[in-house]
Write an enzyme that holds these catalytic residues in place. Structure first.
Site, PDB file in Angstrom:
ATOM      1  N   ARG A 143       0.062  15.486  11.633  1.00 18.00           N
ATOM      2  CA  ARG A 143       0.951  15.118  10.539  1.00 18.00           C
ATOM      3  C   ARG A 143       1.038  16.313   9.590  1.00 18.00           C
ATOM      4  NH1 ARG A 143      -0.706   9.068   8.654  1.00 18.00           N
ATOM      5  NH2 ARG A 143      -2.840   9.801   8.874  1.00 18.00           N
ATOM      6  N   PRO A 144       1.714  17.373  10.024  1.00 19.09           N
ATOM      7  CA  PRO A 144       1.736  18.604   9.232  1.00 19.09           C
ATOM      8  C   PRO A 144       2.484  18.421   7.922  1.00 19.09           C
ATOM      9  CG  PRO A 144       3.309  18.740  11.043  1.00 19.09           C
ATOM     10  CD  PRO A 144       2.519  17.486  11.261  1.00 19.09           C
TER      11      PRO A 144
ATOM     12  N   LYS B  11       0.832  -1.209   0.000  1.00 21.81           N
ATOM     13  CA  LYS B  11       0.000   0.000   0.000  1.00 21.81           C
ATOM     14  C   LYS B  11       0.864   1.256   0.000  1.00 21.81           C
ATOM     15  CE  LYS B  11      -2.017   2.262   3.968  1.00 21.81           C
ATOM     16  NZ  LYS B  11      -2.438   3.602   3.561  1.00 21.81           N
TER      17      LYS B  11
ATOM     18  N   ARG C  18      -8.709  -0.237   4.221  1.00 24.80           N
ATOM     19  CA  ARG C  18      -7.737   0.684   3.643  1.00 24.80           C
ATOM     20  C   ARG C  18      -6.342   0.062   3.537  1.00 24.80           C
ATOM     21  NH1 ARG C  18      -7.195   6.072   6.595  1.00 24.80           N
ATOM     22  NH2 ARG C  18      -5.694   6.267   4.884  1.00 24.80           N
TER      23      ARG C  18
ATOM     24  N   ASP D 180       3.821   1.237  12.125  1.00 29.93           N
ATOM     25  CA  ASP D 180       2.597   0.560  11.699  1.00 29.93           C
ATOM     26  C   ASP D 180       2.521  -0.880  12.196  1.00 29.93           C
ATOM     27  OD1 ASP D 180       1.667   2.787  10.445  1.00 29.93           O
ATOM     28  OD2 ASP D 180       2.020   2.093   8.403  1.00 29.93           O
TER      29      ASP D 180
ATOM     30  N   LEU E  86       6.845  20.444   6.010  1.00 29.40           N
ATOM     31  CA  LEU E  86       8.097  20.018   5.383  1.00 29.40           C
ATOM     32  C   LEU E  86       7.956  19.969   3.864  1.00 29.40           C
ATOM     33  CD1 LEU E  86       9.221  17.116   7.768  1.00 29.40           C
ATOM     34  CD2 LEU E  86      10.089  19.463   7.703  1.00 29.40           C
TER      35      LEU E  86
END
Length: 432
Positions: free
Chosen positions: A137-138, A37, A412, A320, A141
């Site tokens: 999770r901006p 994925k 997902r 994960d 960057l």
């Protein structure tokens, strides 16, 4: 071309579905690792850079892939997927460089289209992404990197707008290791004027797979697999053929399912290098791990030995795989410690495991897991993809029946999870 799925099966599934598991069966048999994925999604986005057809093989049949397909189609791309996991993408006749909010909000990886759109078309408008609620999770960057490449970037009404007549190569150091930023900036730099040196880059296998795909299209990227990538810009890229790497996260989850049920499963088509630290910890937990050319055999053992693990960027322990590991350690001897260093919202699944009889206490980003002798079936809810994997593992070994909600998250990241586990002997089904 072969059969095209106009309405993929996963898209018809509803949020009211549940997965029901009757525990107590040891998994046994063989399974082939599914396509990754986390490699497939950015590779699909990278097709926006190419002229001509791209053919991707080993594409997993998961809802995130279907959402990314819909995003690409909304931009004007032609996307076709057959029942064997082969996908064709052509982006020669794009009609817009604005990605639709209603699709982008559904997953974080949707922001991967920003870099390719900006590099090839000089403009990108992409909503700030959504996905699993794992904490902040901006995308700063990504945006800072686009600016360093010479783009004008602004955020207006929840949308990122980026413009540049042509990007300019530069040297940049990421403030923190970020898979998404590394991928987006690497893709953008492939069509930039001059050389881009990207330092403190992510080293994950999925990043390397994307880099290899880009090179197949005609990009000049070196340093693949290291923390310093050098990208020499070219004027155009061409469509190519590529086989997506196996999914180390899904495969690792099924390995943990084998271990927790005391099973015996041979996993084919896997790369042990991608799972290095995970396999070490699995062995340290007292599980039997046998490796050979293209396969790994896992045999579940008792007792489950306690571990002290901290997640980290590759080659560290993957965040994960943290939730499904905790499910195994919940049945361990003694006390295990798992520290989460990537996502501050990763522990939302803990209360659900405790409902099943686990003894887990979380302080800040550290979970203390006191092993128990048994888990019991209960109705539980998956708050995100990997939490769903953890709850399925617990259900496989729990006494009685477990009903798991939040199936839309599980879909997902895990391809046909009930069929896969049923083929290994599990008593698992999907209900409404």
């Amino acid at each position: 071309m072969t059969l095209v799925l106009e309405a993929p099966p996963l898209l018809g599934r509803t949020t009211g579905e549940r997965i029901v598991v009757d525990g107590g069966i040891s998994l046994r048999g063989r399974m082939r690792a599914p396509g990754s994925k986390n490699a497939c999604l950015p590779i699909m986005a990278a097709c926006l850079l190419a002229r001509g057809d791209c053919r991707l093989e080993g594409v997993p049949d998961i809802s995130d892939v279907h959402v990314m397909s819909d995003i690409m189609r909304a931009l004007g791309a032609k996307v076709e997927l057959d029942i064997n996991g082969t996908m064709w993408i052509n982006t020669d006749d794009l009609k817009t460089t604005t990605a639709p909010y209603d699709l982008v909000r559904r997953m974080n990886a949707s922001f991967d289209v920003a870099g390719p759109l900006l590099a090839r078309y000089g403009h990108a408008e992409v909503a700030l992404p959504g996905g699993c609620n794992l904490g902040q999770r901006p995308v700063n960057l990504h945006l800072d990197g686009f600016r360093m490449l010479g783009a004008d970037v602004s955020v207006e009404h929840g949308n990122v707008l980026a413009r540049a007549s042509r990007l300019k190569g530069t040297r940049m150091v990421l403030a923190k290791v970020s898979v998404g930023a590394t991928e987006n900036l690497m893709m953008a730099a492939t069509l930039a004027d001059g050389v881009t040196i990207l330092e403190n880059a992510a080293r994950e296998p999925e990043v390397s797979d994307l880099a290899h795909f880009l090179n197949r299209m005609g990009a000049h990227i070196s340093g693949i697999g290291t923390s310093t990538l050098t990208i020499e810009g070219v004027t155009e890229l061409q469509g190519t053929r590529h086989h997506v790497i196996p999914d180390r996260i899904a495969t690792g989850t099924y390995m943990l399912a084998t271990a927790i049920t005391g099973g015996d499963v041979v996993f084919e088509g896997v790369d042990s290098w991608h799972l290095g630290v995970f396999l070490h910890e699995l062995h340290a937990a007292g599980q039997s791990v046998e490796m050979g050319p293209g396969f790994i055999r896992v045999q579940g053992q008792r007792p489950v030995e306690p571990l002290d693990v901290a997640t980290g960027p590759f080659p560290g322990f993957a965040t994960d795989l943290h939730p499904p590991l905790v499910s195994l350690l919940a049945l361990g001897t003694g006390t295990s410690i798992v520290e989460e260093t990537i996502f501050d919202g990763r522990f939302q699944y803990v209360n659900e495991l405790n409902r099943m009889g686990a003894d887990i206490r979380v302080t800040d980003r550290v979970a203390r897991i006191r092993g128990v002798r048994r888990l019991a079936g209960a109705p539980v809810e998956a708050p995100d993809i990997r939490a769903g994997g953890a709850l399925i593992l617990a259900a496989l070994v729990a006494e009685g029946r477990t009903s798991i909600g939040g199936v839309e998250f599980i879909d997902r990241g895990y391809e046909h999870v009930e069929e896969t586990l049923s083929s290994l002997g599990a008593r698992i089904r999907r209900t409404i």
